[in-house]
Scaffold this motif. Sequence first.
Motif, mmCIF file in Angstrom:
data_model
loop_
_atom_site.group_PDB
_atom_site.id
_atom_site.type_symbol
_atom_site.label_atom_id
_atom_site.label_comp_id
_atom_site.label_asym_id
_atom_site.label_seq_id
_atom_site.Cartn_x
_atom_site.Cartn_y
_atom_site.Cartn_z
ATOM 1 N N TYR A 187 0.815 -1.216 0.000
ATOM 2 C CA TYR A 187 0.000 0.000 0.000
ATOM 3 C C TYR A 187 0.853 1.273 0.000
ATOM 4 O O TYR A 187 0.539 2.243 -0.684
ATOM 5 C CB TYR A 187 -0.927 0.026 1.224
ATOM 6 N N ALA A 206 -0.275 -17.519 3.691
ATOM 7 C CA ALA A 206 0.097 -17.693 2.282
ATOM 8 C C ALA A 206 -1.103 -17.660 1.346
ATOM 9 O O ALA A 206 -1.067 -16.990 0.310
ATOM 10 C CB ALA A 206 0.870 -18.992 2.123
ATOM 11 N N ALA A 207 -2.180 -18.377 1.720
ATOM 12 C CA ALA A 207 -3.336 -18.445 0.810
ATOM 13 C C ALA A 207 -3.908 -17.053 0.541
ATOM 14 O O ALA A 207 -4.330 -16.752 -0.577
ATOM 15 C CB ALA A 207 -4.402 -19.357 1.395
ATOM 16 N N ASP A 208 -3.894 -16.190 1.565
ATOM 17 C CA ASP A 208 -4.452 -14.840 1.403
ATOM 18 C C ASP A 208 -3.570 -13.935 0.551
ATOM 19 O O ASP A 208 -4.021 -12.882 0.083
ATOM 20 C CB ASP A 208 -4.632 -14.175 2.782
ATOM 21 N N TYR A 210 -1.834 -14.734 -2.243
ATOM 22 C CA TYR A 210 -1.730 -15.021 -3.675
ATOM 23 C C TYR A 210 -2.421 -13.985 -4.569
ATOM 24 O O TYR A 210 -1.939 -13.717 -5.672
ATOM 25 C CB TYR A 210 -2.214 -16.444 -3.979
ATOM 26 N N PRO A 211 -3.554 -13.390 -4.146
ATOM 27 C CA PRO A 211 -4.127 -12.342 -4.999
ATOM 28 C C PRO A 211 -3.147 -11.185 -5.287
ATOM 29 O O PRO A 211 -3.143 -10.632 -6.379
ATOM 30 C CB PRO A 211 -5.332 -11.843 -4.183
ATOM 31 N N TYR A 212 -2.313 -10.855 -4.308
ATOM 32 C CA TYR A 212 -1.329 -9.773 -4.527
ATOM 33 C C TYR A 212 -0.264 -10.201 -5.529
ATOM 34 O O TYR A 212 0.233 -9.394 -6.299
ATOM 35 C CB TYR A 212 -0.672 -9.379 -3.205
ATOM 36 N N GLN A 214 -0.789 -12.476 -7.902
ATOM 37 C CA GLN A 214 -1.470 -12.586 -9.193
ATOM 38 C C GLN A 214 -1.683 -11.209 -9.818
ATOM 39 O O GLN A 214 -1.624 -11.053 -11.027
ATOM 40 C CB GLN A 214 -2.813 -13.312 -8.988
ATOM 41 N N ALA A 215 -1.898 -10.200 -8.936
ATOM 42 C CA ALA A 215 -2.120 -8.836 -9.436
ATOM 43 C C ALA A 215 -0.810 -8.138 -9.802
ATOM 44 O O ALA A 215 -0.824 -7.003 -10.278
ATOM 45 C CB ALA A 215 -2.863 -8.020 -8.384
ATOM 46 N N GLN A 217 1.432 -7.162 -7.710
ATOM 47 C CA GLN A 217 1.888 -6.226 -6.678
ATOM 48 C C GLN A 217 3.087 -6.798 -5.921
ATOM 49 O O GLN A 217 3.841 -6.055 -5.315
ATOM 50 C CB GLN A 217 0.733 -5.924 -5.719
#
Lengths: 273, 210
Positions: A187, A206-208, A210-212, A214-215, A217
């Motif tokens: 951020y 770790a599971a939370d 992965y979206p970062y 994938q994006a 970031q």
Amino acid sequence: MNFWEKLEKLDRRIIYIIITLAVVLPFFFRMGLPIKISPETKAIYDYIQNLSPTDVVFISGDYDPQVDAELTPMFEAIVRHCFERNVKIVVSNVYNPQGVGLVEPRLKKLAQEYKKVYGVDYVFLGWKYGYSLLIMGMGRDFKGTWQTDYYNTSLEDLPLTSKINNYNDIALVISLTGSGAYVAWIYYAYVQFKAKIAAGITAVMAADSYPYLQAGQLIGLLGGLRGAAEYEQLIHHPSLGSAGMEAQSWSHIAIILFIILGNLGYFMSRKKK
Amino acid sequence: MHLSTDPWVWIAFFFTLSIFTFLWKDNFLYKLAENVTVGIGMGFWIVLWWNQTVVGQFWTPLSTDFGSNFHLIIPAIMGLFMITRIIPKYAWMSRYALAFTIGSGAGFGLPRVIQGGVLQQLYATLLPINFTSVGLGYNLIIIIGTLSSLIYFFFSKEHKGAIGGVAKLGIWFLMIGFGATFGYTVMARLSLFIGRVLFILKDVFGMHLF
């Protein structure tokens, strides 16, 4: 009480003993289970591998003793890689002051092992209050924000830090954390200053994360002891992470068996009723 | 095997075993270790905050160069306002300090959270559907998973018919997500246990493990 009912009501202490055996025995009887390298670990390795000796990696040991077992192997593996590649490193504990006592002695030990000079090859900044302001301040005026290193030497007087003005002079920021620190780096450093961020985090998170990844970031991600073991394999220096992975695999097998048996017991006893 | 001669290693060993005795049942040793941890943690934070914040960021700059740092008195007064909460008659003063903290915190955080946590995450789901790269195409799975999970949390329309079907698919995606999180949690807890076992074998008993 038949077999399945007994299985369903298995004393938890028997489970603890079996899990303990599954963790301890692999240290004495090694099976040599393979460790597959994940792309997110390889991404960090490749990024550092392609840095030049003039580049600086900023490592933030944003963790406390509770998660030392997962994150210190990552810290040591990354520092080893940087030292082997002659990449400069600046180490801090932006988010968590308890990390100071965990990170500093290990950094000193590794620096001695690789014959690195303090102030030239590496610098330790320690902790300072106000992580969000620190992260933002580093993007505007690195030296003005930190002012001194952990040993109260002005950053202007250290050859390595005297050249760092903002994130443009830092090739990669790595946050090693058992909390949301890596998100703060995204951020405040990535969003505002487009700093390159990588994260080494506990497996719980770790599971939370992965979206970062994938994006885009995060450039890469080390997840738990597995991530540390993978990195150790990549730098050909098996250590704490690799030592623990066989125990991890066997304990996972034991837990999977318990889940299967527990469910079998549940369905069989329900069928009888 | 070389037993450690460092007394701190043996103290750590004692407290490690004391904590593990809880697995059998609650007992004095566990309670002792628990209270020592809480006490040391609290002491650590109090000393740290005092030295780093009160002395390091307020007292030292003011006493060495008052002229350039006199503005530090303002946050110090704000800090004192916070303490007024313990005196009911003056507790209202703490609201000013809280208002400043909440206002500045939200001001710093909101734009970045919206940018990094919402918009950039949203862009990351606007993907080309590619069947050629990997199997059915990860992008398609991400798009379907995101949309169906969002529809599951859309409560303005009853989950019936097509909406109900998509919401049910959303539950499956959520369950897979929870399963992955739980699996990682098991892995994390075992890693911590492995860390303690490594400490006992390597540091206490001096065994060569790698």
